[in-house]
Design a protein around this motif. Structure first.
Motif, PDB file in Angstrom:
ATOM      1  N   ARG A  16       0.855  -1.184   0.000  1.00  0.00           N
ATOM      2  CA  ARG A  16       0.000   0.000   0.000  1.00  0.00           C
ATOM      3  C   ARG A  16       0.889   1.232   0.000  1.00  0.00           C
ATOM      4  O   ARG A  16       1.808   1.345   0.798  1.00  0.00           O
ATOM      5  CB  ARG A  16      -0.912  -0.003   1.216  1.00  0.00           C
ATOM      6  N   ILE A  17       0.592   2.163  -0.880  1.00  0.00           N
ATOM      7  CA  ILE A  17       1.446   3.328  -1.053  1.00  0.00           C
ATOM      8  C   ILE A  17       1.176   4.391   0.010  1.00  0.00           C
ATOM      9  O   ILE A  17       2.081   5.011   0.496  1.00  0.00           O
ATOM     10  CB  ILE A  17       1.289   3.914  -2.469  1.00  0.00           C
ATOM     11  N   GLY A  18      -0.056   4.616   0.349  1.00  0.00           N
ATOM     12  CA  GLY A  18      -0.381   5.606   1.371  1.00  0.00           C
ATOM     13  C   GLY A  18      -1.027   6.850   0.790  1.00  0.00           C
ATOM     14  O   GLY A  18      -0.858   7.172  -0.383  1.00  0.00           O
ATOM     15  N   ARG A  19      -1.761   7.521   1.636  1.00  0.00           N
ATOM     16  CA  ARG A  19      -2.527   8.709   1.216  1.00  0.00           C
ATOM     17  C   ARG A  19      -1.645   9.867   0.792  1.00  0.00           C
ATOM     18  O   ARG A  19      -1.988  10.607  -0.116  1.00  0.00           O
ATOM     19  CB  ARG A  19      -3.437   9.156   2.338  1.00  0.00           C
ATOM     20  N   ARG A  20      -0.533  10.050   1.460  1.00  0.00           N
ATOM     21  CA  ARG A  20       0.346  11.178   1.113  1.00  0.00           C
ATOM     22  C   ARG A  20       1.165  10.905  -0.134  1.00  0.00           C
ATOM     23  O   ARG A  20       1.371  11.778  -0.965  1.00  0.00           O
ATOM     24  CB  ARG A  20       1.279  11.494   2.268  1.00  0.00           C
ATOM     25  N   ASN A  21       1.669   9.697  -0.249  1.00  0.00           N
ATOM     26  CA  ASN A  21       2.552   9.375  -1.378  1.00  0.00           C
ATOM     27  C   ASN A  21       1.808   9.151  -2.681  1.00  0.00           C
ATOM     28  O   ASN A  21       2.322   9.467  -3.754  1.00  0.00           O
ATOM     29  CB  ASN A  21       3.392   8.136  -1.061  1.00  0.00           C
ATOM     30  N   PHE A  22       0.616   8.570  -2.625  1.00  0.00           N
ATOM     31  CA  PHE A  22      -0.089   8.226  -3.856  1.00  0.00           C
ATOM     32  C   PHE A  22      -0.294   9.416  -4.782  1.00  0.00           C
ATOM     33  O   PHE A  22      -0.009   9.317  -5.980  1.00  0.00           O
ATOM     34  CB  PHE A  22      -1.414   7.521  -3.572  1.00  0.00           C
ATOM     35  N   PRO A  23      -0.799  10.567  -4.323  1.00  0.00           N
ATOM     36  CA  PRO A  23      -0.983  11.697  -5.250  1.00  0.00           C
ATOM     37  C   PRO A  23       0.321  12.143  -5.910  1.00  0.00           C
ATOM     38  O   PRO A  23       0.336  12.502  -7.089  1.00  0.00           O
ATOM     39  CB  PRO A  23      -1.548  12.809  -4.360  1.00  0.00           C
ATOM     40  N   LEU A  25       3.021  10.222  -6.502  1.00  0.00           N
ATOM     41  CA  LEU A  25       3.402   9.197  -7.477  1.00  0.00           C
ATOM     42  C   LEU A  25       2.487   9.224  -8.703  1.00  0.00           C
ATOM     43  O   LEU A  25       2.942   9.103  -9.830  1.00  0.00           O
ATOM     44  CB  LEU A  25       3.384   7.818  -6.824  1.00  0.00           C
ATOM     45  N   ARG A  26       1.195   9.392  -8.478  1.00  0.00           N
ATOM     46  CA  ARG A  26       0.241   9.434  -9.591  1.00  0.00           C
ATOM     47  C   ARG A  26       0.597  10.550 -10.564  1.00  0.00           C
ATOM     48  O   ARG A  26       0.498  10.393 -11.779  1.00  0.00           O
ATOM     49  CB  ARG A  26      -1.177   9.637  -9.039  1.00  0.00           C
ATOM     50  N   ASP A  27       1.042  11.679 -10.030  1.00  0.00           N
ATOM     51  CA  ASP A  27       1.335  12.841 -10.874  1.00  0.00           C
ATOM     52  C   ASP A  27       2.734  12.839 -11.474  1.00  0.00           C
ATOM     53  O   ASP A  27       2.997  13.580 -12.417  1.00  0.00           O
ATOM     54  CB  ASP A  27       1.142  14.132 -10.067  1.00  0.00           C
TER      55      ASP A  27
END
Length: 95
Positions: A16-23, A25-27
């Motif tokens: 699981r990447i996490g709420r802070r890291n995911f945005p 990484l997505r961008d």
């Protein structure tokens, strides 16, 4: 997916990447490449045999992607790989 001793949980496709890291990484991440445990062990072995660098499995994953041909430089492009972690020993490479 069966687990083996080479891949750390943090490098697993199930991590699981996490709420802070995911945005972030997505961008910013254009591509994700999966490498096998054997490819990681081969990268660790090559790092040791050629450079005498000890890297843990997660730290050798990006190098494994290059060695396996799953990541290739485009014409005129230069690639850099961060190799990290010494939480392993040369004797463990074959296991």
């Amino acid at each position: 997916m069966p687990r083996s001793g080479a891949s750390p949980r943090t490098a697993s496709p199930r991590a699981r990447i996490g709420r802070r890291n995911f945005p972030i990484l997505r961008d910013t991440v254009a591509e994700v490449v999966l490498v096998t445990d054997d490819e990681i062990r081969s990268a660790q072995r090559r790092l040791w045999d050629v450079l005498r660098v000890v890297a843990e499995p997660g730290g050798a994953a990006a190098f494994a992607a290059l060695l396996s041909g799953k990541v290739r430089a485009r014409s005129g492009e230069r690639l850099g790989v961060v190799v990290s972690g010494g939480n392993t020993t040369a004797v463990e490479f074959g296991r």
